[in-house]
Structure formats: structure tokens, C-alpha cells
Design a protein around this motif. Structure first.
Motif, short mmCIF file in Angstrom:
data_model
loop_
_atom_site.label_atom_id
_atom_site.label_comp_id
_atom_site.label_asym_id
_atom_site.label_seq_id
_atom_site.Cartn_x
_atom_site.Cartn_y
_atom_site.Cartn_z
N ILE A 49 0.86 -1.19 0.00
CA ILE A 49 0.00 0.00 0.00
C ILE A 49 0.89 1.23 0.00
N GLU A 50 0.62 2.15 -0.90
CA GLU A 50 1.44 3.35 -1.00
C GLU A 50 0.56 4.59 -1.01
N GLY A 51 1.12 5.66 -0.47
CA GLY A 51 0.41 6.92 -0.45
C GLY A 51 1.28 8.05 -0.96
N SER A 52 0.63 9.13 -1.30
CA SER A 52 1.34 10.36 -1.67
C SER A 52 1.15 11.30 -0.50
N GLY A 53 2.20 11.37 0.35
CA GLY A 53 2.01 12.02 1.64
C GLY A 53 1.18 11.09 2.49
N HIS A 54 0.03 11.58 2.98
CA HIS A 54 -0.89 10.74 3.75
C HIS A 54 -2.14 10.40 2.95
N THR A 55 -2.11 10.63 1.65
CA THR A 55 -3.27 10.35 0.79
C THR A 55 -3.03 9.07 -0.01
N PHE A 56 -4.06 8.23 -0.09
CA PHE A 56 -3.94 6.96 -0.79
C PHE A 56 -3.52 7.18 -2.25
N LYS A 57 -2.58 6.32 -2.69
CA LYS A 57 -2.12 6.38 -4.07
C LYS A 57 -2.39 5.07 -4.81
N ARG A 58 -1.98 3.93 -4.22
CA ARG A 58 -2.19 2.65 -4.90
C ARG A 58 -2.05 1.48 -3.93
N LEU A 59 -2.65 0.37 -4.32
CA LEU A 59 -2.70 -0.83 -3.50
C LEU A 59 -2.52 -2.07 -4.38
N TYR A 60 -1.69 -3.01 -3.93
CA TYR A 60 -1.46 -4.28 -4.66
C TYR A 60 -1.65 -5.44 -3.70
N ILE A 61 -2.38 -6.47 -4.14
CA ILE A 61 -2.63 -7.65 -3.31
C ILE A 61 -2.44 -8.92 -4.13
N CYS A 62 -1.67 -9.86 -3.59
CA CYS A 62 -1.58 -11.21 -4.13
C CYS A 62 -1.64 -12.15 -2.92
N ILE A 63 -2.78 -12.80 -2.71
CA ILE A 63 -2.98 -13.66 -1.55
C ILE A 63 -2.10 -14.91 -1.67
N GLY A 64 -1.53 -15.33 -0.55
CA GLY A 64 -0.60 -16.45 -0.54
C GLY A 64 -1.16 -17.71 -1.18
N ALA A 65 -2.42 -18.04 -0.91
CA ALA A 65 -3.02 -19.25 -1.48
C ALA A 65 -3.13 -19.16 -3.00
N CYS A 66 -3.45 -17.98 -3.51
CA CYS A 66 -3.53 -17.79 -4.96
C CYS A 66 -2.15 -17.92 -5.59
N LYS A 67 -1.15 -17.34 -4.93
CA LYS A 67 0.22 -17.43 -5.42
C LYS A 67 0.69 -18.89 -5.46
N GLU A 68 0.43 -19.62 -4.37
CA GLU A 68 0.86 -21.01 -4.27
C GLU A 68 0.12 -21.90 -5.26
N GLY A 69 -1.20 -21.71 -5.37
CA GLY A 69 -2.00 -22.52 -6.29
C GLY A 69 -1.63 -22.28 -7.73
N PHE A 70 -1.34 -21.03 -8.07
CA PHE A 70 -0.94 -20.70 -9.44
C PHE A 70 0.36 -21.40 -9.81
N LYS A 71 1.34 -21.33 -8.92
CA LYS A 71 2.63 -21.95 -9.21
C LYS A 71 2.52 -23.47 -9.29
N ALA A 72 1.60 -24.06 -8.51
CA ALA A 72 1.51 -25.52 -8.44
C ALA A 72 0.75 -26.15 -9.59
N GLY A 73 -0.28 -25.45 -10.12
CA GLY A 73 -1.14 -26.13 -11.08
C GLY A 73 -1.62 -25.34 -12.28
N CYS A 74 -1.17 -24.10 -12.44
CA CYS A 74 -1.59 -23.30 -13.60
C CYS A 74 -0.50 -23.26 -14.66
#
Length: 358
Positions: A49-74
Motif C-alpha cells: 500500500i502506497e500513499g502520496s504524503g498521507h493520501t492513498f495512491k495505490r494498493l497491490y494484493i496477491c494472496i498467498g493461497a492464490c500465489k501457491e496454487g498458481f505456481k503448483a497447477g496453472c
């Protein structure tokens, strides 16, 4: 019937807007805490999560289960897309999806950014590449629309990776200037062609009907928009035929066994294809592109009483499929149970007026 005056309606709407906007503002204040709780309850998750000063700028999420499942079977195939958010603050949602053993979408990662620009897209791609563990970009394929900033970002952080354009997006652009059923059919026939000679034959038909449409195609790299130029290693052409339809087509073909698990398949109109079961390959390239035996290969197998299912790629096995969905996305408690709530509050972004007519 109860009637409400324009003045009362305006006041009511104003109150509702304040309530809604107030709730949104409170959510931004605890966004950092949400990210920390998500990482605590779902080990291996990436939350940035990043902000410009104290104002929201951007957010990135990759949940561990999605990351693990993708690597294992996609497959090593990632779809990228984005859409504008219709909230008062505007911004854009970016998403990355994988392709599981059934060719269904597998959620991988997503981001909310304050604006659609090259910097934000590069930021998203860089984080994504790290999460999926891309050690050999040449083994990967990305699918997206034709946005130049996205294509440039893929080239920068995934040098050597293959890039395909979404056929639906391409057709939407194509049909703006090139209309008619004949051109539509030729567009999709060209996109679905699996061999270069087949693709060239369609191009010859196209130039006879519309030189402008033909020139439109020439501007697009074939490796991005037709199966005939796709690499075979991903075993994914997205437009997948199921096995029953392949068996149905095989009824109209003739197989001659050549020895060493090789066949020559012929059709009633004199066309011929060579099939090599040892290499899991057919001259039509459909088997190599999908990992599922094509009608020509299936006929060869049936004619020699050879089992079909053992020749289907392991991407489609039950074991591989279960690997995708074995990891668990763990539940989270409500904010009232989070530690240190509001430690790093972020302000709600300013309202953005989107270009064009509201």
C-alpha cells in the motif's frame, strides 16, 4: 401516494452522499491495518500500500493461497486487464489471472491505482513478476488488450516473454471500420488457424474481399493474434475444443498406420496430416497447442486400439487441477479485533472528474 418535493429530495440525497462518503473515508483510514491483518492470517501474501504524503495512491494484493496454487497447477500464462472504477475518487482496477487445468480463470493478483498511467502499470507488472517467480521469461505468455503502456511494461520486465492480444478486443477494433458477416468470419478463421499455410490461405481470401481489412491485419504481429504463430510450450490456446467434439470429427477421416506409432490421416477431399504419437504431435498443430489430442491423432489411436486418455497432457489431470485449489484462503476477523487499529491512517483521494461526458 406520498409525494416528495424537489427540495426534500435534494436534502435526502445530500445526507445519503455524506453517509456513503463518510464510510469510504473511514475505510481508507484502516486500509494499512487491513493489509497487515491479511498478511497475518494468510501467510505468504503480498500486500503493498502506497500513499502520496498521507493520501492513498495505490494498493497491490496477491494472496498467498492464490500465489501457491498458481505456481503448483496453472500454466505459464497470465491474463492482464484493467477497468475504471466508478466511485467518486475514480482510479483504476488492474487484475492478473491464471489459467487452470480446465482453461478457467484463476485469480492471481489485483491492484487499485489512483490513475491509469505507465508508472502504475509498470509498478503492477514488476510486483506480479516477482510473485509468480518468473525466472525464465521466454517460457511465459501474457494475454492483454493492445494498450501500449502495458505492452511496453511486459517487454521491460519480462524480456523474451510472448505476448498475445485478446481476440475480443482486436475484433472490437477491427469491426469499427470493417463490417459485414464475411469479414467477421474471416477474422475469426484467421485467429483460430493453427498452421501458417492455413493462415495465409485466409489472408488471401481477405485481400480479395477488402484490401483495407487485409492491411489492418498486416499491421498486427501474427504472433500476437493468430494461433498459427503461437508457441506450443504453454499447451493453452484458450479457445479449447473438448474431447467429445474431437471424436465426432474423427469419424470423417481415414487412418493409415506407418509404424513406430506414426499415422497418415486423410480426409474425403484429399487433405492429409502426419501424426506422431511418440512426440504427441500432429501436422495440424492443434495437439501441440492445447495438449489434447486432435481428431487426426484420436483416429490413429482408435484405429489401433490405443488408449486416448494417456496421451492427454498432465495439465488436464485431476492431480494437477487439485494442486491449484488445495491452498486455503483463510478468513479474517472484523476491524474491531485488529491490533493497533488506525496506526497509519490514509486520507481518501480527492474526487476525480473523468474525461468526457458524465
Amino acid at each position: 401516494m406520498y409525494e416528495i418535493s424537489k427540495h426534500q429530495f435534494s436534502r435526502t440525497r445530500s445526507k445519503c452522499a455524506k453517509v456513503i462518503n463518510g464510510i469510504v473515508a473511514e475505510q481508507y483510514k484502516i486500509l494499512w491495518d487491513y493489509g497487515e491483518e491479511l498478511k497475518r492470517t494468510n501467510t505468504g501474501s503480498t500486500v503493498q500500500i502506497e500513499g502520496s504524503g498521507h493520501t492513498f495512491k495505490r494498493l497491490y494484493i496477491c494472496i498467498g493461497a492464490c500465489k501457491e496454487g498458481f505456481k503448483a497447477g496453472c500454466r505459464p500464462v497470465v491474463g492482464l486487464d484493467g477497468c475504471f472504477l466508478k466511485s467518486a475518487e475514480g482510479g483504476q482496477l488492474l487484475a492478473a489471472i491464471g489459467i487452470d487445468g480446465e482453461n478457467y480463470m484463476f485469480p492471481l493478483a489485483w491492484a487499485v491505482v489512483n490513475a491509469e498511467n505507465k508508472t502504475n502499470r509498470q509498478w503492477f507488472i514488476e510486483l506480479l513478476v516477482h510473485d509468480i517467480g518468473m525466472h525464465n521469461p521466454r517460457a511465459w505468455t501474457f494475454i492483454s488488450d493492445k494498450q501500449k503502456s502495458l505492452v511496453d511494461s511486459i517487454s521491460q520486465y519480462c524480456e523474451g516473454a510472448k505476448h498475445r492480444c485478446c481476440a475480443r478486443h482486436l475484433y472490437s477494433n477491427f469491426t469499427l471500420a470493417h463490417k459485414g458477416l464475411a469479414l467477421k468470419n474471416l477474422f475469426w478463421t484467421a485467429a483460430r488457424a493453427t498452421t501458417v499455410p492455413e493462415w495465409k490461405s485466409v489472408m488471401n481470401e481477405l485481400i480479395d474481399i477488402s484490401e483495407e481489412a487485409f492491411n489492418w491485419f498486416l499491421e498486427k504481429p501474427p504472433s500476437q493474434c493468430t494461433r498459427s504463430h503461437f508457441e506450443e510450450h504453454s499447451r493453452c490456446d484458450i479457445l479449447l475444443n473438448n474431447l467429445c467434439e474431437a471424436k465426432s470429427e474423427a469419424r470423417y477421416l481415414k487412418a493409415d498406420y506407418a509404424g513406430n506409432h506414426k499415422f497418415e490421416i486423410s480426409s474425403r477431399d484429399g487433405l492429409r496430416w502426419s501424426v506422431d504419437l511418440t512426440l504427441h504431435a500432429c501436422a495440424c498443430r492443434k495437439w501441440q497447442l492445447t495438449g489434447i489430442p486432435c481428431p487426426h491423432a484420436i483416429l490413429g489411436m482408435l484405429s489401433s486400439d490405443i488408449g486416448i486418455y494417456e496421451y492427454i497432457d498432465t495439465w488436464y489431470s485431476k492431480e494437477t487441477y487439485l494442486k491449484c485449489y488445495f491452498p486455503v484462503i483463510h478468513p479474517m476477523s472484523g476491524p474491531e479485533l485488529w491490533p493497533e487499529l488506525g496506526k497509519h491512517p490514509l486520507n481518501q483521494p480527492q474526487k476525480r472528474k473523468r474525461a468526457g461526458r458524465p
